[in-house]
Design a protein around this motif. Sequence first.
Motif, PDB file in Angstrom:
ATOM      1  N   SER A   9       0.662  -1.226   0.032  1.00 26.33           N
ATOM      2  CA  SER A   9       0.105  -0.014   0.045  1.00 26.33           C
ATOM      3  C   SER A   9       1.034   1.259   0.133  1.00 26.33           C
ATOM      4  O   SER A   9       2.103   1.116   0.206  1.00 26.33           O
ATOM      5  N   ARG A  29     -10.706   2.048  -2.635  1.00 30.79           N
ATOM      6  CA  ARG A  29     -10.036   2.162  -1.313  1.00 30.79           C
ATOM      7  C   ARG A  29      -9.839   0.511  -0.767  1.00 30.79           C
ATOM      8  O   ARG A  29     -10.723  -0.069  -0.665  1.00 30.79           O
ATOM      9  N   GLY A  30      -8.685   0.467  -0.097  1.00 29.24           N
ATOM     10  CA  GLY A  30      -8.414  -0.873   0.361  1.00 29.24           C
ATOM     11  C   GLY A  30      -7.939  -1.808  -0.667  1.00 29.24           C
ATOM     12  O   GLY A  30      -7.884  -3.142  -0.530  1.00 29.24           O
ATOM     13  N   GLY A  31      -7.871  -1.296  -1.922  1.00 28.75           N
ATOM     14  CA  GLY A  31      -7.764  -2.161  -3.133  1.00 28.75           C
ATOM     15  C   GLY A  31      -6.594  -2.931  -3.100  1.00 28.75           C
ATOM     16  O   GLY A  31      -6.440  -4.095  -3.802  1.00 28.75           O
ATOM     17  N   SER A  32      -5.497  -2.570  -2.143  1.00 26.86           N
ATOM     18  CA  SER A  32      -4.093  -3.324  -2.361  1.00 26.86           C
ATOM     19  C   SER A  32      -4.068  -4.846  -1.879  1.00 26.86           C
ATOM     20  O   SER A  32      -3.492  -5.758  -2.353  1.00 26.86           O
ATOM     21  N   THR A  62      -2.674   7.994   0.751  1.00 25.12           N
ATOM     22  CA  THR A  62      -3.926   8.084  -0.280  1.00 25.12           C
ATOM     23  C   THR A  62      -4.895   9.293  -0.191  1.00 25.12           C
ATOM     24  O   THR A  62      -5.203  10.234  -0.620  1.00 25.12           O
ATOM     25  N   GLU A  72       1.653   4.461  -4.083  1.00 22.70           N
ATOM     26  CA  GLU A  72       2.181   3.035  -4.018  1.00 22.70           C
ATOM     27  C   GLU A  72       3.648   2.905  -4.664  1.00 22.70           C
ATOM     28  O   GLU A  72       4.207   2.158  -4.545  1.00 22.70           O
TER      29      GLU A  72
HETATM   30  N1  ASP Z   1      -3.483   3.164  -0.617  1.00 22.53           N
HETATM   31  C1  ASP Z   1      -5.048   2.817  -0.832  1.00 22.53           C
HETATM   32  C2  ASP Z   1      -5.909   3.250   0.054  1.00 22.53           C
HETATM   33  O1  ASP Z   1      -5.580   3.835   1.049  1.00 22.53           O
HETATM   34  C3  ASP Z   1      -5.059   1.354  -1.223  1.00 22.53           C
HETATM   35  C4  ASP Z   1      -4.760   0.295  -0.001  1.00 22.53           C
HETATM   36  O2  ASP Z   1      -3.994   0.769   0.817  1.00 22.53           O
HETATM   37  O3  ASP Z   1      -5.113  -0.696  -0.054  1.00 22.53           O
HETATM   38  O4  ASP Z   1      -7.061   2.993   0.058  1.00 22.53           O
END
Ligand code: ASP
Length: 415
Positions: free
Chosen positions: A41, A150-153, A47, A74
């Motif tokens: 991430s 969001r959270g896609g990693s 982000t 990233e």
């Molecule tokens: N950096 C991105 C986010 O904050 C993806 C991730 O962290 O999964 O949503």
Amino acid sequence: MALIVQKYGGTSVANIQRIRNVAERVAKFKMLGHQVVVVLSAMSGETNRLIALAREIQAEPDPRELDMLVSTGEQVTIALLAMALKDLGLKARSYTGSQVRILTDNAFTKARILQIDENRIREDLDAGRVVVVAGFQGVDENGNITTLGRGGSDTTGVALAAALKADECQIYTDVDGVYTTDPRIVPQARRLDTITFEEMLEMASLGSKVLQIRSVEFAGKYKVKLRVLSSFEEEGDGTLITFEEEDKSMEQAIISGIAFNRDEAKITVLGVPDTPGVAYQILGPVADANIDVDMIIQNTGANQTTDFTFTVNRNEYNRTMTLLEELKVKIGAREIIGDTSIAKVSIIGVGMRSHVGIASTMFKTLAAENINIRMISTSEIKISVVIDEKYLELAVRVLHKAFDLENGKTGAKFD
Ligand code: ASP
Ligand code: MG
């Protein structure tokens, strides 16, 4: 020798020291003879910072340009980790999503992965390199950079594990696994050694933020062995997400966890004619406006009228109310009322399939605290209730106790 994909979240790469710590953990796995692919991430907060910059220019930032912008977070961490790995004497190479070629559709800011070209990664692994891939991003067929939401990693990690047929996908985060509920609300919350995919899917969709829901869907579909662990602890097996058929343990609890969310708002359309098509007249335009509806209840009222209640995301509450006010005359509604101070609490467990009385235990427990239930919905493995937000923490605490989640022995009693 195993092939392991390790994904590290933003807090695990928040500064140079932590990036060095990640490099050391990776080195340990490498020394054991494993092949390692790392997905990262952005540094925590990055982000959000980038999105805020964009919003200073455009209130609703252009989606293509927003993806161009946020994908840089990233790119920073992968390069730094590759350097840290080299500094430890390992061979390593970093790649952006488009360099790997993580091909996605062109739905900017919420793109879906269509295909991953894993050949280059395999060549690197065979040459003894650690491969470091930027999470959260891909590229569409026209070469535009996209992001996965969001959270896609998490989803990048799982998708790479699926493409490479990895032996395990390890998601390193700032908690050491999946808990029976949020330990900030219930200090006695217990880490689960295992949870089934179906339960994890419910947990993710009902408000537990440990994993991006898409990553769980992906792992379920492609049978990826997925584990959630802490990057701040040396030891520990975290929580393994299992397939139900594999989990034959007699200790399987009836209820595995309690999820909750404060993100919803409730809207009631009062006194609409009770005729065929009324649900469609109300919810059709809501769906056309791309507003997700969660729970729905219809009550028959007096004089051939009916009341219709449903929930939407709180962010979309104002938009939905405006839309319904405009429709009010057309649908023949007497009144439209809304409530934004509600919360949803859900109990989840595959054991519900084979046990009766779970719902009544839940309702009795809430009644004993005088907590009024405003809406109920159920599926095979979960029961959700909407209550007033001010009772949320109390509800979670008493339910955690009622189902004996701190001891995790509910499954041992066969009644
Ligand atoms: N950096 C991105 C986010 O904050 C993806 C991730 O962290 O999964 O949503
Ligand atoms: Mg995350």
